[in-house]
Design a protein around this motif. Structure first.
Motif, PDB file in Angstrom:
ATOM      1  N   ALA A  93     -30.451  52.320 -66.455  1.00  0.00           N
ATOM      2  CA  ALA A  93     -31.023  51.815 -65.209  1.00  0.00           C
ATOM      3  C   ALA A  93     -30.097  51.947 -64.070  1.00  0.00           C
ATOM      4  N   ILE A  94     -28.778  52.065 -64.452  1.00  0.00           N
ATOM      5  CA  ILE A  94     -27.671  52.489 -63.389  1.00  0.00           C
ATOM      6  C   ILE A  94     -28.190  53.874 -63.028  1.00  0.00           C
ATOM      7  N   ARG A  95     -28.317  54.794 -64.164  1.00  0.00           N
ATOM      8  CA  ARG A  95     -28.340  56.363 -63.621  1.00  0.00           C
ATOM      9  C   ARG A  95     -29.578  56.447 -62.860  1.00  0.00           C
ATOM     10  N   ILE A  96     -30.627  55.716 -63.315  1.00  0.00           N
ATOM     11  CA  ILE A  96     -31.857  55.971 -62.468  1.00  0.00           C
ATOM     12  C   ILE A  96     -31.903  55.414 -60.766  1.00  0.00           C
ATOM     13  N   SER A  97     -31.096  54.392 -60.798  1.00  0.00           N
ATOM     14  CA  SER A  97     -30.762  53.795 -59.311  1.00  0.00           C
ATOM     15  C   SER A  97     -30.002  54.829 -58.528  1.00  0.00           C
ATOM     16  N   LEU A  98     -28.936  55.340 -59.153  1.00  0.00           N
ATOM     17  CA  LEU A  98     -28.072  56.386 -58.494  1.00  0.00           C
ATOM     18  C   LEU A  98     -28.640  57.615 -58.161  1.00  0.00           C
ATOM     19  N   THR A  99     -29.609  57.692 -59.083  1.00  0.00           N
ATOM     20  CA  THR A  99     -30.479  59.140 -58.581  1.00  0.00           C
ATOM     21  C   THR A  99     -31.531  59.028 -57.718  1.00  0.00           C
ATOM     22  N   GLY A 100     -31.962  57.877 -57.558  1.00  0.00           N
ATOM     23  CA  GLY A 100     -32.918  57.524 -56.482  1.00  0.00           C
ATOM     24  C   GLY A 100     -32.044  57.337 -55.264  1.00  0.00           C
ATOM     25  N   MET A 101     -30.737  56.746 -55.183  1.00  0.00           N
ATOM     26  CA  MET A 101     -30.169  56.746 -53.849  1.00  0.00           C
ATOM     27  C   MET A 101     -29.879  58.142 -53.352  1.00  0.00           C
ATOM     28  N   ILE A 102     -29.078  58.899 -54.544  1.00  0.00           N
ATOM     29  CA  ILE A 102     -28.806  60.442 -54.274  1.00  0.00           C
ATOM     30  C   ILE A 102     -30.059  60.994 -53.475  1.00  0.00           C
ATOM     31  N   LEU A 103     -31.289  60.742 -54.229  1.00  0.00           N
ATOM     32  CA  LEU A 103     -32.407  61.602 -53.563  1.00  0.00           C
ATOM     33  C   LEU A 103     -32.693  61.272 -51.912  1.00  0.00           C
ATOM     34  N   LEU A 104     -32.685  59.857 -52.083  1.00  0.00           N
ATOM     35  CA  LEU A 104     -32.969  59.344 -50.657  1.00  0.00           C
ATOM     36  C   LEU A 104     -31.843  59.824 -49.507  1.00  0.00           C
ATOM     37  N   ALA A 105     -30.701  60.019 -50.047  1.00  0.00           N
ATOM     38  CA  ALA A 105     -29.609  60.369 -49.061  1.00  0.00           C
ATOM     39  C   ALA A 105     -29.681  61.955 -48.805  1.00  0.00           C
ATOM     40  N   VAL A 106     -30.103  62.552 -49.993  1.00  0.00           N
ATOM     41  CA  VAL A 106     -30.389  64.105 -49.308  1.00  0.00           C
ATOM     42  C   VAL A 106     -31.679  64.303 -48.645  1.00  0.00           C
ATOM     43  N   LEU A 107     -32.876  63.302 -48.731  1.00  0.00           N
ATOM     44  CA  LEU A 107     -33.827  63.387 -47.746  1.00  0.00           C
ATOM     45  C   LEU A 107     -33.347  63.106 -46.326  1.00  0.00           C
ATOM     46  N   TYR A 108     -32.611  62.093 -46.249  1.00  0.00           N
ATOM     47  CA  TYR A 108     -32.109  61.678 -44.976  1.00  0.00           C
ATOM     48  C   TYR A 108     -31.193  62.866 -44.257  1.00  0.00           C
ATOM     49  N   THR A 109     -30.499  63.557 -45.158  1.00  0.00           N
ATOM     50  CA  THR A 109     -29.344  64.561 -44.659  1.00  0.00           C
ATOM     51  C   THR A 109     -30.233  65.616 -44.221  1.00  0.00           C
ATOM     52  N   VAL A 110     -31.466  65.887 -44.960  1.00  0.00           N
ATOM     53  CA  VAL A 110     -32.465  67.190 -44.615  1.00  0.00           C
ATOM     54  C   VAL A 110     -32.974  66.875 -43.256  1.00  0.00           C
ATOM     55  N   VAL A 111     -33.609  65.831 -43.264  1.00  0.00           N
ATOM     56  CA  VAL A 111     -34.078  65.347 -41.775  1.00  0.00           C
ATOM     57  C   VAL A 111     -33.241  65.365 -40.767  1.00  0.00           C
ATOM     58  N   LEU A 112     -32.050  64.706 -40.860  1.00  0.00           N
ATOM     59  CA  LEU A 112     -31.055  64.704 -39.874  1.00  0.00           C
ATOM     60  C   LEU A 112     -30.402  66.162 -39.399  1.00  0.00           C
ATOM     61  N   GLY A 113     -30.392  66.871 -40.449  1.00  0.00           N
ATOM     62  CA  GLY A 113     -29.743  68.455 -40.374  1.00  0.00           C
ATOM     63  C   GLY A 113     -30.841  69.381 -40.250  1.00  0.00           C
ATOM     64  N   LYS A 114     -31.934  69.238 -39.598  1.00  0.00           N
ATOM     65  CA  LYS A 114     -33.118  70.074 -39.440  1.00  0.00           C
ATOM     66  C   LYS A 114     -32.709  71.307 -38.543  1.00  0.00           C
ATOM     67  N   SER A 115     -32.060  70.841 -37.286  1.00  0.00           N
ATOM     68  CA  SER A 115     -31.917  71.853 -36.566  1.00  0.00           C
ATOM     69  C   SER A 115     -30.598  72.632 -37.046  1.00  0.00           C
ATOM     70  N   LEU A 116     -29.932  72.511 -37.805  1.00  0.00           N
ATOM     71  CA  LEU A 116     -29.052  73.157 -38.644  1.00  0.00           C
ATOM     72  C   LEU A 116     -29.570  73.903 -39.787  1.00  0.00           C
ATOM     73  N   LEU A 117     -30.268  73.267 -40.660  1.00  0.00           N
ATOM     74  CA  LEU A 117     -30.755  73.725 -42.103  1.00  0.00           C
ATOM     75  C   LEU A 117     -31.813  74.829 -41.876  1.00  0.00           C
ATOM     76  N   VAL A 118     -32.676  74.631 -40.798  1.00  0.00           N
ATOM     77  CA  VAL A 118     -33.942  75.306 -40.908  1.00  0.00           C
ATOM     78  C   VAL A 118     -33.255  76.941 -40.299  1.00  0.00           C
ATOM     79  N   PRO A 119     -32.409  77.206 -39.460  1.00  0.00           N
ATOM     80  CA  PRO A 119     -32.115  78.529 -39.066  1.00  0.00           C
ATOM     81  C   PRO A 119     -31.178  79.013 -40.397  1.00  0.00           C
ATOM     82  N   LEU A 120     -30.476  78.079 -41.087  1.00  0.00           N
ATOM     83  CA  LEU A 120     -29.694  78.633 -42.350  1.00  0.00           C
ATOM     84  C   LEU A 120     -30.535  79.145 -43.410  1.00  0.00           C
ATOM     85  N   VAL A 121     -31.613  78.422 -43.647  1.00  0.00           N
ATOM     86  CA  VAL A 121     -32.431  78.736 -44.723  1.00  0.00           C
ATOM     87  C   VAL A 121     -33.141  79.992 -44.336  1.00  0.00           C
TER      88      VAL A 121
END
Length: 387
Positions: free
Chosen positions: A48-76
């Motif tokens: 349960a702890i591992r699933i919770s941490l995985t979900g939190m990491i996934l949400l953090a990655v999604l937030y970072t992807v949206v927040l860093g759109k102007s930087l990540l799109v040219p890089l990709v």
């Protein structure tokens, strides 16, 4: 002394009584169920702890992807272009040609081609944008009898079900204004993005192998270094070949579309061929979008319904041949993706990054498939998204 050998020593009797051994076994047997239950309880908590941490990491990655759109799109985008052009620079380096000079030649050629294409297509594109509202207003009387029949059928249906007929109030046509000031206001941002992508592609082409070499140097063992180099090289070759092949297929589709439109007498065939080339990077959605655009262009240009829909119908047949025969035959099964995975990936990245995300979604999914197929423990993901 006697000639007979001495008798063998007799074993000492065991100090543990049989009753004590039996009681020990019974005690151990009684302790096992409780210990197993506690072990299962701990494992459930850890899971349960591992699933919770995985979900939190996934949400953090999604937030970072949206927040860093102007930087990540040219890089990709720069990473994909660099991977696609890297075989050209590598081939030049094999014949003792300086890598930086080959990268400069490739970038200059690419930029000259893009500038020429933009200069050639910008004028007809602006003309279509300006003339589209007028053409639609001129075409509206031609389809008025059809709309009247549809409205009469709608009123009859409303009367049958006993509902009230609602009439939409006529709305004023919104004018479309596209002035030179809009271009001047948006030019700095566009130029900054283009310059960023161009510089990143150039540095990827020149220093890509050096970055890989530095990453391998920090590996702990020689076997790990060799394994890392083989995986990275194979992924690089496969991704580069996929990107080059996809770009060649899309450019060929655009040229065939432009030739077809030229034969049908549709104005500005190169513009719509370029639209077909760019949109075809988005599977399914790109073909549907281009077919709809060609249907609108045909309706605005031709007077009769049959010739107006002929370019869109022909393009639909061309994309059906390309998507079902040509692309699978050239790319093989390793790069083929599940339609469900493609649509889900398009929805996710279109929601996160908009149109740039939709254009980059399928190349990213293909690269993810090629990478996960090489990594131990991730083969299941490559198998799920495969077709």
């Amino acid at each position: 002394m006697s000639d007979f050998p001495s008798p063998l020593p007799t074993p000492l009797p065991s100090t543990t009584a049989p009753g004590a051994a039996v009681s020990t076994l019974i005690t151990r047997g009684r302790r096992k169920p409780g210990s197993s239950r506690s072990t299962r309880r701990i494992s459930r908590h850890l899971r349960a702890i591992r699933i919770s941490l995985t979900g939190m990491i996934l949400l953090a990655v999604l937030y970072t992807v949206v927040l860093g759109k102007s930087l990540l799109v040219p890089l990709v985008l720069a990473a994909f272009i660099g991977l696609a052009l890297n075989p050209i620079v590598v081939a030049a380096a094999r014949v003792r040609f300086p890598r930086w000079l080959a990268a400069v030649i490739v970038m200059v050629t690419l930029n000259v081609g893009l500038v020429s294409a933009i200069a050639t297509l910008s004028t007809p594109a602006l003309n279509w944008f300006h003339e589209a509202p007028t053409a639609m207003r001129a075409f509206a009387p031609k389809i008025k009898p059809m709309t009247q029949q549809i409205e009469a059928a709608s009123r009859a249906t409303q009367n049958l079900v006993g509902g009230a007929v609602t009439r939409n109030a006529p709305q004023a046509n919104a004018g479309f204004a596209f002035t030179a000031w809009d271009i001047v206001a948006g030019a700095p941002k566009v130029l900054a993005s283009v310059l960023t992508v161009a510089l990143l592609v150039f540095f990827f082409l020149v220093y890509g192998d050096e970055i890989l070499r530095r990453a391998v140097e920090i590996s702990p063992t020689f076997a790990y270094k060799r394994h890392t180099v083989s995986i990275v090289r194979s992924i690089q070759v496969e991704v580069s070949s996929y990107l080059l092949l996809t770009a060649a297929i899309n450019v060929t589709l655009g040229l065939v579309t432009a030739g077809m439109l030229y034969l049908y007498g549709v104005p500005d065939p190169l513009l719509w061929g370029t639209v077909a080339t760019v949109a075809n990077f988005i599977p399914y959605v790109g073909a549907i979008t281009t077919t709809t655009v060609l249907a609108v262009v045909g309706v605005l240009h031709f007077q009769e319904v049959g010739p107006a829909l002929l370019p869109a119908a022909t393009f639909a047949g061309i994309t059906a041949i390309e998507g079902n025969l040509l692309t699978p035959m050239l790319q093989g099964r390793r790069s083929r993706l599940s339609p469900v995975a493609i649509l889900l990936w398009l929805l996710i990245w279109g929601w996160l990054w908009g149109i740039p995300g939709a254009l980059l979604a399928v190349p990213m999914l293909t690269c993810v498939k090629l990478v996960t197929a090489k990594l131990r423990g991730w083969e299941w993901f490559a198998h799920i998204i495969s077709r």
